[in-house]
Design a protein around this motif. Structure first.
Motif, mmCIF file in Angstrom:
data_model
loop_
_atom_site.group_PDB
_atom_site.id
_atom_site.type_symbol
_atom_site.label_atom_id
_atom_site.label_comp_id
_atom_site.label_asym_id
_atom_site.label_seq_id
_atom_site.Cartn_x
_atom_site.Cartn_y
_atom_site.Cartn_z
ATOM 1 N N PHE A 6 0.848 -1.201 0.000
ATOM 2 C CA PHE A 6 0.000 0.000 0.000
ATOM 3 C C PHE A 6 0.877 1.242 0.000
ATOM 4 N N ALA A 7 0.318 2.313 -0.528
ATOM 5 C CA ALA A 7 0.942 3.633 -0.455
ATOM 6 C C ALA A 7 -0.035 4.558 0.237
ATOM 7 N N ASP A 27 4.787 -8.907 7.042
ATOM 8 C CA ASP A 27 4.267 -9.234 5.709
ATOM 9 C C ASP A 27 3.385 -8.128 5.131
ATOM 10 N N LEU A 28 3.493 -6.901 5.655
ATOM 11 C CA LEU A 28 2.752 -5.763 5.104
ATOM 12 C C LEU A 28 3.740 -4.630 4.852
ATOM 13 N N ASP A 29 3.902 -4.310 3.581
ATOM 14 C CA ASP A 29 4.944 -3.387 3.152
ATOM 15 C C ASP A 29 4.298 -2.101 2.635
ATOM 16 N N GLY A 30 4.517 -0.986 3.323
ATOM 17 C CA GLY A 30 3.888 0.260 2.919
ATOM 18 C C GLY A 30 4.863 1.411 2.837
ATOM 19 N N VAL A 31 4.473 2.442 2.068
ATOM 20 C CA VAL A 31 5.250 3.666 1.974
ATOM 21 C C VAL A 31 4.318 4.835 2.249
ATOM 22 N N PHE A 32 4.834 5.870 2.926
ATOM 23 C CA PHE A 32 4.034 7.024 3.337
ATOM 24 C C PHE A 32 4.631 8.278 2.715
ATOM 25 N N LEU A 33 3.847 8.962 1.898
ATOM 26 C CA LEU A 33 4.318 10.110 1.129
ATOM 27 C C LEU A 33 3.698 11.391 1.662
ATOM 28 N N GLU A 34 4.524 12.336 2.061
ATOM 29 C CA GLU A 34 4.074 13.596 2.649
ATOM 30 C C GLU A 34 4.753 14.763 1.941
ATOM 31 N N ALA A 35 3.959 15.765 1.546
ATOM 32 C CA ALA A 35 4.495 16.903 0.802
ATOM 33 C C ALA A 35 5.387 17.793 1.665
ATOM 34 N N HIS A 123 -3.716 3.948 -12.603
ATOM 35 C CA HIS A 123 -3.744 2.502 -12.408
ATOM 36 C C HIS A 123 -3.287 1.847 -13.695
ATOM 37 N N ASP A 124 -2.273 1.002 -13.615
ATOM 38 C CA ASP A 124 -1.695 0.420 -14.823
ATOM 39 C C ASP A 124 -2.298 -0.928 -15.213
ATOM 40 N N GLY A 125 -3.426 -1.259 -14.582
ATOM 41 C CA GLY A 125 -4.075 -2.531 -14.844
ATOM 42 C C GLY A 125 -3.853 -3.549 -13.760
ATOM 43 N N GLU A 126 -2.793 -3.364 -12.988
ATOM 44 C CA GLU A 126 -2.491 -4.288 -11.902
ATOM 45 C C GLU A 126 -2.279 -3.582 -10.562
ATOM 46 N N ALA A 127 -1.769 -2.369 -10.617
ATOM 47 C CA ALA A 127 -1.480 -1.641 -9.381
ATOM 48 C C ALA A 127 -1.550 -0.143 -9.646
ATOM 49 N N TYR A 128 -1.481 0.610 -8.549
ATOM 50 C CA TYR A 128 -1.518 2.076 -8.644
ATOM 51 C C TYR A 128 -0.093 2.610 -8.807
ATOM 52 N N VAL A 129 0.052 3.530 -9.735
ATOM 53 C CA VAL A 129 1.336 4.179 -9.981
ATOM 54 C C VAL A 129 1.230 5.611 -9.470
ATOM 55 N N ILE A 130 2.056 5.943 -8.503
ATOM 56 C CA ILE A 130 1.987 7.250 -7.833
ATOM 57 C C ILE A 130 3.221 8.058 -8.208
ATOM 58 N N ARG A 131 2.974 9.258 -8.704
ATOM 59 C CA ARG A 131 4.087 10.136 -9.072
ATOM 60 C C ARG A 131 4.143 11.294 -8.083
ATOM 61 N N THR A 141 8.633 7.874 -8.699
ATOM 62 C CA THR A 141 7.467 7.054 -9.007
ATOM 63 C C THR A 141 7.411 5.875 -8.040
ATOM 64 N N TYR A 142 6.221 5.634 -7.502
ATOM 65 C CA TYR A 142 5.991 4.519 -6.591
ATOM 66 C C TYR A 142 4.854 3.666 -7.157
ATOM 67 N N ARG A 143 4.867 2.415 -6.811
ATOM 68 C CA ARG A 143 3.825 1.492 -7.281
ATOM 69 C C ARG A 143 3.290 0.725 -6.078
ATOM 70 N N ALA A 144 1.963 0.633 -5.973
ATOM 71 C CA ALA A 144 1.362 -0.008 -4.799
ATOM 72 C C ALA A 144 0.053 -0.678 -5.166
ATOM 73 N N SER A 145 -0.258 -1.748 -4.458
ATOM 74 C CA SER A 145 -1.504 -2.482 -4.709
ATOM 75 C C SER A 145 -2.719 -1.763 -4.155
ATOM 76 N N ARG A 146 -2.502 -0.956 -3.112
ATOM 77 C CA ARG A 146 -3.613 -0.248 -2.474
ATOM 78 C C ARG A 146 -3.196 1.184 -2.166
#
Length: 430
Positions: A6-7, A27-35, A123-131, A141-146
């Motif tokens: 998740f992102a 088993d839960l891998d996340g990234v947190f993006l803050e401006a 969404h690239d068809g499989e996951a979310y692409v976050i710029r 660029t980050y990619r996440a399932s949720r």
């Protein structure tokens, strides 16, 4: 490219709480993006004596996991302040202390990325692409399932003064403009609630030294204290949230207007302190201040030549207009949720209600695939618990359990003595 589980976009207390609760889950891998470049919680209202309106147990993690190493008590122990807090004998931390606690927690989370302004999500068809755009103009660029959207709320400027020139500020920016305000001959605060009261008291304390005239105008018929009785607090419960969710949309919106004093009122102690301050100052002569209730701001103009605002006001109970001149205007008009611009590119994956708001499900998702979660964007669906710091860990428990597909943090289903809907038929012994 690495794909995170998740992102999370935005790092206020709620997503920071999610970061703390997910940190120990292998088993839960996340990234947190803050401006922003670091954690900052309402910096414009970081008044020296201001406290939270909720007890210290409403920290980032305790109501989900009292044993967490990210608790407020752990922070106090690590910083050598546990015994002073104990001796102080108050459940309510200072706001500045809570901010320091959140900064301490954020510094320990490996997945936090500050200085990342998310400007597009696809969404690239499989996951979310976050710029995300960095301060130097580069893009990551980050990619996440949720996704977990925690972009918060924005200061609300009433239509009557929107786009107006002059030294008008929102309470969100108060401390940065305090000196400039106090250089004016007159200051008017418009609005109600805790922020309005805190700013009024802060300016009232210095009124003798600066000699300005201070006015506080509120549309409310009185200066409402926040209701904090125990049975009322049961409305911040899973049962009431479920009851509220099941109500028709119009009924929910009406209830939110009627329930404002339950979570947007003023602490009783602060109201008493304001009165005592007025009384103390009046001993030495009249205090150049006015408190106006039932007063609605209907329009305003800025006169550059006089350096003053012409406020158009209306007494709501008498339905009579009147005018007020003031050199400085402070808006204590609260905050409103907003849909961030980057959502536009995935809008077709999101459920919307008939009023253009997120259609938030019971589990805080806003899409049929249950991949996009929201934090504090569900007041219209979940009720007064949405902005409540005390319910943040509860919401995060539900989000974590959903993402993991198992119960990581137990979630209470019933905590209230009272029943909120039509009671089930029961046999009463005679």
């Amino acid at each position: 490219m690495r794909t995170y589980d998740f992102a999370a976009v935005g790092l206020g207390p709620f997503n920071l709480g999610l970061a703390c609760l997910t940190e120990p889950i292998a088993d839960l891998d996340g990234v947190f993006l803050e401006a922003r470049d670091d954690f900052s919680w309402h910096p414009g209202m970081m008044l020296a004596d201001a406290t939270l309106q909720v007890p210290f147990l409403a920290d980032l993690v305790t109501m989900a996991d009292p044993t967490s190493s990210f608790s407020f008590l752990e922070f106090l122990k690590r910083t050598g302040r546990l015994y002073p807090f104990y001796i102080r004998e108050s459940f309510y931390p200072l706001r500045a202390e809570y901010d320091r606690y959140c900064r301490w927690a954020a510094a320990q989370i490996a997945g936090v990325r500050f200085g990342r302004h998310v400007h597009r999500v696809e969404h690239d068809g499989e996951a979310y692409v976050i710029r995300a755009r960095l301060r130097n103009g580069d893009t990551e660029t980050y990619r996440a399932s949720r996704l977990v959207l925690g972009t918060g709320t924005q200061p609300h400027v009433p239509a009557a003064v929107r786009g107006l020139d002059g030294p008008m500020i929102h309470t969100a920016d108060y401390l940065g403009h305090k000196a400039a305000l106090q250089a004016k001959a007159s200051i008017t605060i418009v609005g109600s609630g805790q922020s309005a009261a805190e700013v009024y008291l802060d300016l009232l304390e210095d009124i003798d030294a600066h000699g300005y005239h201070l006015t506080w105008a509120t549309r409310s018929p009185r200066f409402f204290p926040m209701e904090y009785t125990k049975l009322t607090l049961e409305m911040t419960s899973p049962e009431y949230t479920a009851y509220f969710q099941a109500l028709p949309l119009d009924t929910r919106d009406q209830l939110l207007r009627e329930q404002r004093q339950l979570y947007k009122g003023i602490s009783g102690d602060l109201i008493d302190t304001i009165y005592d301050t007025l009384y103390r100052k009046q001993v030495h002569g009249e205090v150049p201040t006015r408190l106006l209730t039932n007063t609605e701001l209907s329009g305003a103009g800025w006169d550059e030549s006089r350096g003053a605002y012409d406020l158009e006001l209306r007494h709501t109970e008498l339905d009579e207009p009147f005018a007020l001149d003031t050199e400085a205007l402070v808006l204590a008009t609260g905050y409103r949720p907003h849909v961030p611009g980057f959502v536009e590119s995935i809008a077709d994956r999101i459920r919307w209600d008939e009023r253009g708001r997120y259609a938030v499900a019971a589990g805080y998702t806003i899409d049929d695939r249950e991949e996009i979660f929201v934090q504090n964007a569900e007041e219209h669906t979940h009720g007064l618990v949405a902005p409540d710091l005390g319910m943040g860990a509860f919401r995060n428990s539900i989000i974590v359990n959903a993402m993991c597909g198992r119960e990581v943090y137990p979630v209470e289903e019933r905590i209230a003595f009272q029943e909120f809907g039509v009671p089930a038929r029961s046999e009463v012994p005679v």
